[in-house]
Design a protein around this motif. Structure first.
Motif, mmCIF file in Angstrom:
data_model
loop_
_atom_site.group_PDB
_atom_site.id
_atom_site.type_symbol
_atom_site.label_atom_id
_atom_site.label_comp_id
_atom_site.label_asym_id
_atom_site.label_seq_id
_atom_site.Cartn_x
_atom_site.Cartn_y
_atom_site.Cartn_z
ATOM 1 N N GLU A 30 68.458 107.024 -8.013
ATOM 2 C CA GLU A 30 69.269 106.837 -9.210
ATOM 3 C C GLU A 30 69.115 105.445 -9.819
ATOM 4 O O GLU A 30 69.613 105.179 -10.910
ATOM 5 C CB GLU A 30 70.743 107.095 -8.898
ATOM 6 N N THR A 31 68.438 104.537 -9.133
ATOM 7 C CA THR A 31 68.304 103.165 -9.616
ATOM 8 C C THR A 31 67.493 103.123 -10.904
ATOM 9 O O THR A 31 66.402 103.661 -10.986
ATOM 10 C CB THR A 31 67.633 102.277 -8.547
ATOM 11 N N ASP A 32 68.059 102.478 -11.912
ATOM 12 C CA ASP A 32 67.418 102.317 -13.216
ATOM 13 C C ASP A 32 66.699 100.969 -13.243
ATOM 14 O O ASP A 32 67.273 99.944 -12.881
ATOM 15 C CB ASP A 32 68.490 102.369 -14.311
ATOM 16 N N PHE A 33 65.439 100.973 -13.654
ATOM 17 C CA PHE A 33 64.653 99.743 -13.654
ATOM 18 C C PHE A 33 65.225 98.691 -14.604
ATOM 19 O O PHE A 33 65.322 97.522 -14.252
ATOM 20 C CB PHE A 33 63.195 100.024 -14.043
ATOM 21 N N ILE A 34 65.615 99.104 -15.792
ATOM 22 C CA ILE A 34 66.054 98.159 -16.814
ATOM 23 C C ILE A 34 67.495 97.707 -16.585
ATOM 24 O O ILE A 34 67.782 96.508 -16.564
ATOM 25 C CB ILE A 34 65.874 98.757 -18.225
ATOM 26 N N HIS A 35 68.405 98.628 -16.381
ATOM 27 C CA HIS A 35 69.822 98.292 -16.275
ATOM 28 C C HIS A 35 70.209 97.773 -14.890
ATOM 29 O O HIS A 35 70.903 96.759 -14.790
ATOM 30 C CB HIS A 35 70.700 99.486 -16.653
ATOM 31 N N ILE A 39 64.828 94.641 -15.162
ATOM 32 C CA ILE A 39 63.396 94.460 -15.393
ATOM 33 C C ILE A 39 63.134 94.650 -16.880
ATOM 34 O O ILE A 39 63.539 95.657 -17.460
ATOM 35 C CB ILE A 39 62.580 95.467 -14.553
ATOM 36 N N ASN A 40 62.458 93.683 -17.502
ATOM 37 C CA ASN A 40 62.186 93.805 -18.932
ATOM 38 C C ASN A 40 60.987 94.732 -19.164
ATOM 39 O O ASN A 40 60.269 95.090 -18.237
ATOM 40 C CB ASN A 40 61.991 92.434 -19.589
ATOM 41 N N SER A 41 60.775 95.108 -20.393
ATOM 42 C CA SER A 41 59.740 96.100 -20.711
ATOM 43 C C SER A 41 58.337 95.610 -20.370
ATOM 44 O O SER A 41 57.497 96.398 -19.937
ATOM 45 C CB SER A 41 59.829 96.515 -22.174
ATOM 46 N N ALA A 42 58.063 94.334 -20.543
ATOM 47 C CA ALA A 42 56.737 93.809 -20.193
ATOM 48 C C ALA A 42 56.497 93.925 -18.685
ATOM 49 O O ALA A 42 55.409 94.325 -18.249
ATOM 50 C CB ALA A 42 56.601 92.363 -20.638
ATOM 51 N N ASN A 43 57.516 93.595 -17.905
ATOM 52 C CA ASN A 43 57.373 93.721 -16.453
ATOM 53 C C ASN A 43 57.329 95.174 -16.010
ATOM 54 O O ASN A 43 56.702 95.503 -15.000
ATOM 55 C CB ASN A 43 58.495 92.975 -15.731
ATOM 56 N N LEU A 44 57.971 96.045 -16.764
ATOM 57 C CA LEU A 44 57.911 97.471 -16.452
ATOM 58 C C LEU A 44 56.475 97.979 -16.597
ATOM 59 O O LEU A 44 55.998 98.770 -15.785
ATOM 60 C CB LEU A 44 58.871 98.253 -17.342
#
Length: 84
Positions: A30-35, A39-44
């Motif tokens: 359930e862990t969300d990368f951004i929230h 993690i910002n979009s570039a790092n994503l």
């Protein structure tokens, strides 16, 4: 590779891109990368590239757009590994 092993692999990939060590330690599907991991979009994008390298898969733009949480990442990785 089962889902637990994939989460552990993702955890090591994600670690350099987050300062939320507490959340990373309790990472789940359930862990969300951004929230949750901030993690910002570039790092994503970097994470996706690291996933491609680690698992020797290619992730297209549509799949990359879906990969916003651990569950989606695992589903995409498993799908790619099953196609091999």
């Amino acid at each position: 590779m089962d889902r637990k092993e994939l989460i552990d692999s993702l955890k090591s990939i994600i670690e350099p891109y987050t300062t939320r060590v507490d959340t990373l330690e309790s990472i789940s599907e359930e862990t969300d990368f951004i929230h949750d991991l901030e993690i910002n979009s570039a790092n994503l994008v970097d994470i996706v590239l690291d996933i491609e390298e680690k698992f020797d898969v290619t992730i297209d733009n549509t799949e990359m757009e879906r990969m916003l949480n651990v569950r989606a990442a695992i589903d995409i990785i498993q799908s790619k590994l099953n196609d091999k």
